[in-house]
Design an enzyme around this catalytic site. Structure first.
Site, PDB file in Angstrom:
ATOM      1  N   HIS A 203      -0.314  11.342   5.124  1.00 32.73           N
ATOM      2  CA  HIS A 203       0.836  10.995   5.427  1.00 32.73           C
ATOM      3  C   HIS A 203       1.385  12.790   5.183  1.00 32.73           C
ATOM      4  CE1 HIS A 203       0.806   6.764   3.205  1.00 32.73           C
ATOM      5  NE2 HIS A 203       0.256   7.274   4.425  1.00 32.73           N
TER       6      HIS A 203
ATOM      7  N   GLU B  36      -2.325  12.656  11.891  1.00 28.51           N
ATOM      8  CA  GLU B  36      -2.941  12.005  10.326  1.00 28.51           C
ATOM      9  C   GLU B  36      -4.346  12.489  10.817  1.00 28.51           C
ATOM     10  OE1 GLU B  36      -2.263   7.626   9.456  1.00 28.51           O
ATOM     11  OE2 GLU B  36      -0.508   8.263  10.518  1.00 28.51           O
TER      12      GLU B  36
ATOM     13  N   ASP C 239      -0.886   0.394   5.491  1.00 24.76           N
ATOM     14  CA  ASP C 239      -2.092   1.113   4.488  1.00 24.76           C
ATOM     15  C   ASP C 239      -2.578  -0.336   3.705  1.00 24.76           C
ATOM     16  OD1 ASP C 239      -1.423   3.302   6.157  1.00 24.76           O
ATOM     17  OD2 ASP C 239      -0.359   3.916   4.458  1.00 24.76           O
TER      18      ASP C 239
ATOM     19  N   HIS D 102      -6.337   9.119   4.171  1.00 18.58           N
ATOM     20  CA  HIS D 102      -6.185   9.320   5.588  1.00 18.58           C
ATOM     21  C   HIS D 102      -4.458  10.120   4.964  1.00 18.58           C
ATOM     22  CE1 HIS D 102      -3.523   5.556   4.527  1.00 18.58           C
ATOM     23  NE2 HIS D 102      -2.558   6.316   4.842  1.00 18.58           N
TER      24      HIS D 102
HETATM   25 ZN   LIG Z   1      -0.376   5.721   5.241  1.00 26.81          ZN
END
Ligand SMILES: [Zn+2]
Length: 132
Positions: A83, A35, A94, A81
């Site tokens: 995925h 990530e 989240d 961020h």
């Molecule tokens: Zn996430």
């Protein structure tokens, strides 16, 4: 009680620079299958900068963003961020982060094309963000 009262500082964020969006997608690609995580910094309502978080590790979002390490800075409007598994919908972790920090959050999802991202507000609702 939020850690930082953003309502006192927030200016409406309406757009993101194309350059910044591309940088996010490129960074997400280069981190794949890990990530990517960072903070969004806006100027006059336009997101122009991404700050990479120091010491972030791959894994759960809650671990990526250690809340006590996040800067309480008016120009930092939220988080970004990736995925790697695809799908831009926020996870429970989240949503928890979104309610506690900032008010404009981007999730980029694999395969990280120009349309593979979404923006959310502090309540986890999808919000519009123009690309300029
Ligand atoms: Zn996430």
């Amino acid at each position: 009680m939020p850690l930082f009262d953003f309502t006192k500082h927030m200016e409406p964020v309406t757009a993101i620079r194309m350059r910044t969006l591309k940088m996010i997608l490129e960074a997400s690609k280069s981190q794949f299958p890990e990530e990517f995580a960072g903070l969004l910094k806006a100027d006059k309502g336009v997101i122009k900068e991404v700050w990479l978080l120091p010491g972030t590790e791959s894994g759960e979002t809650s671990a990526l963003f250690r809340l006590n390490m996040l800067p309480r800075e008016p120009k930092v409007v939220g988080t970004v961020h990736s995925h790697p598994a695809g799908g831009c919908r926020p996870s429970d972790a989240d949503l928890d982060l979104f309610t506690r920090f900032g008010y404009c959050h981007i999730i980029a999802c694999a395969p990280y094309g120009l349309k593979n991202w979404s923006c959310y507000d502090g309540n986890g609702n999808r919000r519009k963000l123009e690309v300029v």
